[in-house]
Design an enzyme around this catalytic site. Sequence first.
Site, PDB file in Angstrom:
ATOM      1  N   HIS A  69     -11.125   6.126   2.411  1.00 57.61           N
ATOM      2  CA  HIS A  69     -11.145   7.336   1.586  1.00 57.61           C
ATOM      3  C   HIS A  69     -11.365   6.834   0.126  1.00 57.61           C
ATOM      4  CE1 HIS A  69      -9.207   9.889   4.447  1.00 57.61           C
ATOM      5  NE2 HIS A  69      -8.546   9.015   4.824  1.00 57.61           N
ATOM      6  N   HIS A 186      -9.006  13.587  13.651  1.00 59.34           N
ATOM      7  CA  HIS A 186      -7.800  13.432  13.271  1.00 59.34           C
ATOM      8  C   HIS A 186      -6.727  14.278  14.007  1.00 59.34           C
ATOM      9  CE1 HIS A 186      -4.636  13.265   9.867  1.00 59.34           C
ATOM     10  NE2 HIS A 186      -4.103  14.272  10.525  1.00 59.34           N
ATOM     11  N   ASP A 312      -7.946   3.014   7.172  1.00 61.79           N
ATOM     12  CA  ASP A 312      -7.124   4.277   6.660  1.00 61.79           C
ATOM     13  C   ASP A 312      -6.906   4.087   5.110  1.00 61.79           C
ATOM     14  OD1 ASP A 312      -6.745   7.088   6.037  1.00 61.79           O
ATOM     15  OD2 ASP A 312      -5.111   7.073   7.707  1.00 61.79           O
TER      16      ASP A 312
END
Length: 441
Positions: A69, A186, A312
């Site tokens: 991210h 997800h 992640d």
Amino acid sequence: MSEALVFRRVRAIDPSHGFDAEVDVVVERGHVTRLGRGAAHDFAPSERIRVVEHAGAWMLPGFVDLHTHLREPGAEGKEDVASGLRAAAAGGFVDVCCMPNTRPVNDSLVVTEMLLAKARALGTVRLHPIGAITIGQKGEQLTEMADLRKAGAVAVSDDGRCVTNSQVMRRALEYASTFDLVVIQHAEDHALTEGAQMHEGAISTRLGLRGWPRVAEDVIVARDLLLAEYVRARYHIAHVSTAGSIRLLREAKSRGIAATAEVTPHHLLLTHAALLGYDTACKVNPPLREPEDVEAVRQALADGTIDCVATDHAPHGVLDKNVEFAEAAPGMIGLELCVPLLLGLVRDGVLPLARLVDALTAAPARIVGLPRPTLREGARADFVVIDPAAEWTIDPNRLLSKSRNTPFLGRTVEGRVEMTICEGRVVYEAGTRNTEGEAHR
Ligand SMILES: [Zn+2]
């Protein structure tokens, strides 16, 4: 920039062709031009030739992260393309796939192109945007995947949100497969996790926190595997966290379903017991699970049922983390700590080194269709040099990410990334910030 970069007597390890030997490596014009025992004997250091000698160092193909991210656009205070890619380079990554749950969501070629233009201008490691599955990640209308693909997206995902509607998921799998894009799910049935703060179990009961039961992941994985089988599409499970998901995935793979999965370092290393002190740095989604789940993901990674490791990397600032547990945002940073932490599993005999390297290089590259970083003559020079014996303490002041949200601060680890080389350029070097990638800006 030197004309030749020469490494003497490194242990080069590339499981993609069963290679593990002490060699010299010569890099010229962005490529490995020589690799072999004594291959650099006629290269002496000069103004044009940089010779690196690092006794005991390993050279591995550059790492590929499927799940980062970057927070740009929309939350650049937490991270942006520049800081995120710097952190990636410091972690040994040369290919970074960034999730689309930004503001605005990356559901169009405009955002994809903007991200790629920024990354290109930096001249550091490579960025590969992941486009959204549905417009605004609302779970309803599919994005224009043809446009996303054309603009450079390598996969689609609504990460942060699950595609819960079965019809939408079916169409997404069918549509994405026509553009050879893998759908990354997800897996979380939001109806089962409403208000959840951590894994549902004995510790959530003790702490009085609403639980996120394993089954909320398992039911989505089960359904998606059936859908992927039915429409014959490729399917990838993000941050798999439960023993149940592993069981389902193993069964699906044994029947030839084109399913793959990734696991994060924190799901390999921590259990829900880390939440006992209400440490918001350990609040992640999916949550940290129980010892039997950790055992299951470790075993599945070792035997290849779980294809790859993904960080992640989820940067958050103090405003999101130094708050009451219930208010804290989920996620922890991971790019810079992934490999040093996971080398511990290799030392403990949990994971063979060759499997870890495959799970960080060829396996993730294959899932999103990137050229796989490899160590051989003629290959693009994308690699990382690691000192496996270097002990260091994770110091918040030395991290290159803009955020510090990790429970591993202060921990001493063994194994350090010394250099990261991307397309022949030094994009990271320990102990210096004057990498060539930065000097060129
Ligand atoms: Zn996610």
